[in-house]
Design a protein around this motif. Structure first.
Motif, mmCIF file in Angstrom:
data_model
loop_
_atom_site.group_PDB
_atom_site.id
_atom_site.type_symbol
_atom_site.label_atom_id
_atom_site.label_comp_id
_atom_site.label_asym_id
_atom_site.label_seq_id
_atom_site.Cartn_x
_atom_site.Cartn_y
_atom_site.Cartn_z
ATOM 1 N N THR A 62 0.846 -1.189 0.000
ATOM 2 C CA THR A 62 0.000 0.000 0.000
ATOM 3 C C THR A 62 0.883 1.241 0.000
ATOM 4 O O THR A 62 1.904 1.279 0.688
ATOM 5 N N ALA A 63 0.480 2.215 -0.808
ATOM 6 C CA ALA A 63 1.227 3.469 -0.897
ATOM 7 C C ALA A 63 0.884 4.431 0.230
ATOM 8 O O ALA A 63 1.319 5.578 0.226
ATOM 9 N N GLY A 64 0.103 3.957 1.215
ATOM 10 C CA GLY A 64 -0.200 4.793 2.367
ATOM 11 C C GLY A 64 -1.540 5.489 2.256
ATOM 12 O O GLY A 64 -2.367 5.168 1.390
ATOM 13 N N VAL A 65 -1.768 6.432 3.140
ATOM 14 C CA VAL A 65 -3.031 7.165 3.178
ATOM 15 C C VAL A 65 -3.311 7.804 1.823
ATOM 16 O O VAL A 65 -2.413 8.332 1.164
ATOM 17 N N ASP A 66 -4.549 7.720 1.389
ATOM 18 C CA ASP A 66 -4.963 8.279 0.099
ATOM 19 C C ASP A 66 -4.916 9.811 0.191
ATOM 20 O O ASP A 66 -5.848 10.455 0.671
ATOM 21 N N LEU A 67 -3.802 10.402 -0.267
ATOM 22 C CA LEU A 67 -3.604 11.839 -0.123
ATOM 23 C C LEU A 67 -4.552 12.642 -1.012
ATOM 24 O O LEU A 67 -4.902 13.785 -0.687
ATOM 25 N N ILE A 106 4.661 2.466 1.653
ATOM 26 C CA ILE A 106 5.094 3.851 1.800
ATOM 27 C C ILE A 106 4.315 4.558 2.907
ATOM 28 O O ILE A 106 3.078 4.494 2.944
ATOM 29 N N THR A 107 5.020 5.208 3.813
ATOM 30 C CA THR A 107 4.459 6.058 4.861
ATOM 31 C C THR A 107 3.377 5.307 5.650
ATOM 32 O O THR A 107 3.706 4.431 6.430
ATOM 33 N N PHE A 127 10.367 0.097 0.846
ATOM 34 C CA PHE A 127 9.811 0.783 2.001
ATOM 35 C C PHE A 127 10.255 2.245 1.991
ATOM 36 O O PHE A 127 11.392 2.551 1.625
ATOM 37 N N ALA A 128 9.356 3.136 2.406
ATOM 38 C CA ALA A 128 9.736 4.543 2.540
ATOM 39 C C ALA A 128 8.851 5.220 3.575
ATOM 40 O O ALA A 128 7.643 4.933 3.665
ATOM 41 N N ASP A 129 9.470 6.094 4.350
ATOM 42 C CA ASP A 129 8.729 6.936 5.304
ATOM 43 C C ASP A 129 8.823 8.382 4.826
ATOM 44 O O ASP A 129 9.843 9.040 4.999
ATOM 45 N N THR A 130 7.751 8.871 4.234
ATOM 46 C CA THR A 130 7.754 10.242 3.682
ATOM 47 C C THR A 130 6.929 11.205 4.524
ATOM 48 O O THR A 130 6.545 12.275 4.053
ATOM 49 N N LEU A 142 4.901 4.193 13.731
ATOM 50 C CA LEU A 142 6.170 4.062 13.013
ATOM 51 C C LEU A 142 7.334 4.699 13.761
ATOM 52 O O LEU A 142 8.430 4.130 13.815
ATOM 53 N N SER A 143 7.110 5.863 14.354
ATOM 54 C CA SER A 143 8.219 6.571 14.997
ATOM 55 C C SER A 143 8.811 5.790 16.167
ATOM 56 O O SER A 143 9.971 5.994 16.535
ATOM 57 N N GLN A 144 8.048 4.888 16.748
ATOM 58 C CA GLN A 144 8.519 4.101 17.888
ATOM 59 C C GLN A 144 8.932 2.682 17.489
ATOM 60 O O GLN A 144 9.925 2.156 17.979
#
Length: 257
Positions: A62-67, A106-107, A127-130, A142-144
């Protein structure tokens, strides 16, 4: 709500849950987040299912939240409350969840992956955290979690640059357990899930809870809690049950040779 945005296949005691918005890289729209929460709450009450494989259709986990949707609705944080809190729904699921990461995570998609107990990856996984690039603070852990898995310095590198992490490096850093060819990923995840469900159900469920609960405690307290739960469980174990279990383990070991 769009039909079939999430698919559930039942294979014995294993459920294969597939995010199914491939044209949108399985972006986590409000509808899909709602369905993820609903499915995991439903599976929690399913007495036949004792492990879940979570994956995505197409090129992405999944590319993350649907921006795009977020820009239209004003949704920004991704940390929904109430009935569509996916972190709560998956966090309260009592059986193992294997993330079969088939492509982009992603994110928010990275966060969803980190909600799983075990991660297996396709050679195509990235994987990416944007969060820092799109102006959103992580709200699903994620931050923890990431720093505890791969170390603080590596986690900061990923989160502060927004750069992609390929599957091989993710394995080397300890983020994923194994990397497979694309067509071998789901069979491998399915096989592992069945291996998990072949364990004693009471132990499987209790062991997951003990690891998760202990992870949130200081180390010394967690060790004491293990002793306490071990003693409580030992009171229900008989010599006959131990011997029967020993024979099964021995037979399984012979079958692997």
């Amino acid at each position: 709500m769009a039909e079939n945005i999430i698919q559930v296949e039942r294979d014995g005691a294993v459920a294969i849950v597939t995010l199914n918005r491939p044209d949108a890289l399985n972006a986590l729209s409000r509808a899909l987040r709602t369905e993820i929460s609903r499915v995991f709450m439903e599976l929690k009450g399913d007495a036949e299912i004792r492990a879940v494989v979570l994956t995505g259709a197409g090129r992405a986990f999944t590319a993350g939240v649907d921006l795009k949707e977020a820009g239209e609705t004003g949704f920004a944080l991704g940390a929904d409350g109430g009935s569509i809190d996916i972190a709560k729904a998956i966090g309260e699921y009592p059986w193992p969840v294997i993330g079969a990461i088939n492509g982009f995570a992603i994110t928010g998609g990275f966060e969803l992956a980190l909600m799983c107990d075990v991660l297996l990856a396709s050679e195509n996984a990235k994987f990416a955290d944007t969060h820092a690039r799109v102006g959103i603070m992580p709200g699903w852990g994620l931050s923890q979690k990431l720093s505890r898995l791969i170390g603080t310095s590596r986690a900061k590198e990923l989160s502060f640059t927004g750069n992609f992490l390929d599957a091989e490096t993710a394995e080397r850093w300890g983020l994923v357990n194994r990397v497979y060819k694309a067509d071998e990923l789901l069979p491998a995840a399915r096989k592992m899930a069945h291996e998990m469900t072949s364990c004693d159900p009471v132990l499987l469920r209790g062991y997951k809870k003990m690891i998760d609960d202990g992870f949130a405690m200081p180390f010394g307290e967690a060790l004491k809690e293990e002793v306490r739960r071990s003693a409580a469980h030992a009171a229900s174990v008989t010599a006959e049950s131990v011997e029967a279990a020993r024979k099964k383990v021995t037979e399984r070991g012979r079958g692997l040779n």
